[in-house]
Motif scaffolding. Structure first.
Motif, short mmCIF file in Angstrom:
data_model
loop_
_atom_site.label_atom_id
_atom_site.label_comp_id
_atom_site.label_asym_id
_atom_site.label_seq_id
_atom_site.Cartn_x
_atom_site.Cartn_y
_atom_site.Cartn_z
N SER A 311 0.56 17.42 2.50
CA SER A 311 0.74 16.36 3.49
C SER A 311 -0.01 16.73 4.76
CB SER A 311 2.23 16.20 3.84
OG SER A 311 2.96 15.80 2.70
N GLN A 339 0.35 8.87 -0.72
CA GLN A 339 1.42 8.18 -0.01
C GLN A 339 1.05 8.09 1.47
OE1 GLN A 339 4.99 10.39 -0.77
NE2 GLN A 339 5.12 9.73 -2.91
N HIS A 340 1.35 6.93 2.03
CA HIS A 340 1.02 6.70 3.44
C HIS A 340 2.30 6.34 4.16
CE1 HIS A 340 -0.14 3.80 6.72
NE2 HIS A 340 -0.86 4.86 7.04
N ASP A 341 2.55 6.98 5.31
CA ASP A 341 3.80 6.78 6.03
C ASP A 341 3.50 6.70 7.53
OD1 ASP A 341 6.27 6.93 7.22
OD2 ASP A 341 6.92 8.75 6.16
N ASP A 342 3.71 5.51 8.11
CA ASP A 342 3.43 5.42 9.54
C ASP A 342 4.70 5.29 10.37
OD1 ASP A 342 4.14 2.87 8.98
OD2 ASP A 342 2.25 1.95 9.61
N GLN A 343 5.82 5.65 9.76
CA GLN A 343 7.10 5.60 10.49
C GLN A 343 7.56 7.00 10.89
OE1 GLN A 343 8.61 2.75 11.56
NE2 GLN A 343 6.62 1.98 10.89
N GLU A 376 10.76 16.92 8.73
CA GLU A 376 9.88 16.72 7.57
C GLU A 376 8.71 17.69 7.53
OE1 GLU A 376 8.83 12.64 7.09
OE2 GLU A 376 10.81 11.92 7.72
N ARG A 390 11.71 11.18 11.50
CA ARG A 390 11.57 9.72 11.39
C ARG A 390 11.33 9.14 12.79
NH1 ARG A 390 9.68 7.64 7.49
NH2 ARG A 390 8.87 9.73 7.45
#
Lengths: 421, 421
Positions: A311, A339-343, A376, A390
């Motif tokens: 990651s 996987q893409h996570d913008d939060q 995370e 988060r």
């Protein structure tokens, strides 16, 4: 008599009234017997308006011409400010970047300063005048062309002039009172710091505290310039950013401040073969795409599958490019999926005292755990610990950590809106 | 291959669409194999907007700083125009007045050009690029400061560059098709002239025909630059302003054009003692007040009283200053009273052929008499006759005179609105 460089951002000179107010302030400092050099940004939203105009004419403007266009912005604010100062009975002269001797390389839009020869500025001071210098701009000696320094350029102009002139202090005027232990809009008990080391300031600037641009802080540290971050809306003392002499025994707080950054996204490369060279292959590819990577975490490989997950975080605006580049090389790298996570949000605690204090990570993780906030990713430097959480829990996280490290003050902070360039 | 200098005023580059249209036009000329230098004014009302902004900050801005402020205007238009040309696949580079080598004296707001060294412009042309130069601005070598050339400055920039570069022609783009025998808004049968001598153009410009500024015409005549006045809204041939070689036998029309000027007022000094030196005393006083006198008429003295009246015209905006200066010296000069009249108009007929044709005055006065238009003052030069009439009759007067000299054309003229600087 001191030599003071003062920098006023766009929000401090947004209209005729603000310009007159700033002029009055400058005249007071001059009349108190100081030599004053003022670096000024373009008025309010001028730069964005000029950019919009350019976009109407052509979707991708040439760098040379865009710099020519944008430098009109400071030309307007600096001339008006000089007029306003003169009308108060103090001689003032405005100078463009090139007149002030700001020599840069030829990289339009993000030029680096290569030399500062403020001969005309020095002459103006010798004549008793206030020198007003356009921030953000310079010129290249080889081409003779006008350049701009990019984001935060006016801060850098101010620091570079302060260094070249041997100024006693470089005052950065902004819409907050100084550097706080945390963002006062999030943590109402945040305290203003009287003093912070440039090293700490660098870590804070790199982790979301947008009061000063990292480039200006770096320049100030390298050239031994003392910065004073203060509000253009009151006369309070702000925060001094100092360069402690190596080995000097300074009583350093363990943790100086807590910062949050919501500008990044996380991308996870799932199912990467755990063979030597795979991480290098991935990050060489990303670097070629001109995406700036911040944090990287590689999970422990699963012995049964021989696969691992990698990651990393990067600016949200770069995430799409990174995803595209990786997808194009999927077969070659041999990963399973993306996987893409913008939060996500990044929280950082910074403090020069951390260097000699082992318990900081433990205290940080404990505070977050007790507040039910999940971590995370983790990354550390000598004087900083960053964690990814988060996005919707980060403000709570900042408050909890601020309290845990005993940073809470007794009075609530006052903040004004708006930011300059 | 020709070298062409093109000047576009503020109304030709008023917005993004106009800039793209002008860019297309320039690219066509370049692609036809010509070398092209473009001089550009500030967009639309930019200059007035910047002036308003300055007035909000301080009632009387310093000249140096006002020039710094106003020159931001051309910086914006020239950068946008260069971007637009580049987006059409033609290399273009914009240059400020100082980059283009426009050296002036230090008179801020109305600087005179003392030297033109367009080295970088010449290099751009040698590289196959279109050079875009900011009109209206220059710099002083002694102070290093930015200057502006005053009203009509962009025309002068274009002519000066054309002279220094040895251009084949200097094209002045405007909102009319060229120079007309009279103002087409007044005389619908006015004809466009294919050609006019610079001498005639000077007289026309001085008497109310505002298409070209007198200073630019003078400069063109002195340096042998051919001007071509044409519309930026179509591709019609405009009017050539030529410099006939001394002694060349040119078939010159007796009268080339008729112009009207409503910008002046008449002041009459009543009952001046008719003794030597009184006129000199009056006009020395007026000159010291920096008022520009245009026409002067002294009535025949009355033998019985030994008193005379002296009338003169000057710009309406200067009339108040002239009246005040005279009133202050009333006792010393010994006149009886002052009369002020701002309801006058000046009509001028201009033509190089007049020089060798005695009947022009007679024909002019007869035409006006037959139309019942009273003449209040008369002044003549070698190639011009001016008369003062009532303001409300001047349009009739222009039409009558236009017809009397056989200038009426067969098609009606087309005019667009707006003027640049």
């Amino acid at each position: 008599m001191s030599l003071i460089v003062q920098k006023f951002g766009g929000s401090s000179v947004a209209d005729a009234e603000s310009i007159k107010r700033v002029a009055k302030r400058i005249v007071e400092v001059r009349k108190a017997g100081n030599e004053v050099v003022v670096v000024v940004s373009a008025m309010g939203d001028t730069t964005d308006e000029l950019l919009d105009l350019a976009k109407k004419v052509v979707p991708f403007p040439s760098g040379r011409e865009l710099d020519m266009l944008l430098t009109a912005g400071e030309r307007i604010s600096m001339a008006l400010l000089a007029m306003a100062i003169r009308s108060l009975g103090v001689e003032a002269r405005s100078y463009t970047g090139s007149q002030a001797g700001m020599v840069t390389d030829a990289q339009h839009g993000s030029a680096r300063i290569v030399e500062v020869s403020p001969k005309r500025v020095r002459e103006a001071l010798d004549d008793g005048a206030v020198a007003i210098v356009a921030g953000f701009q310079g010129f290249n000696r080889g081409t003779g062309d006008i350049t701009t320094l990019g984001r935060g350029g006016s801060d850098t102009t101010a620091v570079a002039l302060a260094a070249a002139l041997g100024a006693d202090v470089c005052e950065i005027y902004t819409d907050v009172d100084g550097i706080y232990t945390a963002d006062p809009r999030v943590v109402s008990s945040a305290r203003k710091l009287d003093r912070i080391t440039s090293e700490e300031m660098l870590e804070l600037a790199a982790t979301g505290a947008k009061v000063l641009y990292i480039r200006a802080v770096e320049y100030a540290r390298r050239h031994g310039v003392t910065l004073h971050v203060r509000s253009s809306f009151n006369n309070n003392e702000g925060t001094l950013v100092v360069n402690p002499i190596e080995g000097e025994n300074v009583e350093e707080p363990i943790v100086t401040g807590v910062a949050a950054d919501l500008s990044e996204a996380k991308i996870t490369v799932v199912g990467v073969p755990d063979t030597p060279g795979k991480a290098a292959q991935i990050f060489t590819l990303i670097a070629r795409t001109n995406v700036n990577i911040d944090m990287i975490v590689q999970n422990v490989s699963s012995a049964s599958t021989g696969l691992t997950d990698i990651s990393f975080t990067c600016p949200k605006s770069d995430a799409h490019a990174a995803m595209e580049a990786l997808t194009a090389q999927k077969a070659d790298i041999g990963f399973a999926s993306l996987q893409h996570d913008d939060q996500i949000a990044k929280l950082a605690v910074v403090g020069a005292g951390m260097r000699t204090n082992a318990g900081v990570s433990a205290k940080l993780f404990t505070a977050l755990f007790e507040a039910g906030i999940n971590i995370e990713m983790i990354s550390t430097s000598e004087i900083r610990i960053s964690v990814v959480t988060r996005a919707d829990t980060v403000n709570d996280a900042v408050r909890v950590v601020h309290t845990a490290f005993g940073l809470d003050g007794e009075v609530e902070a006052v903040v004004h809106g708006g930011t300059g360039r």
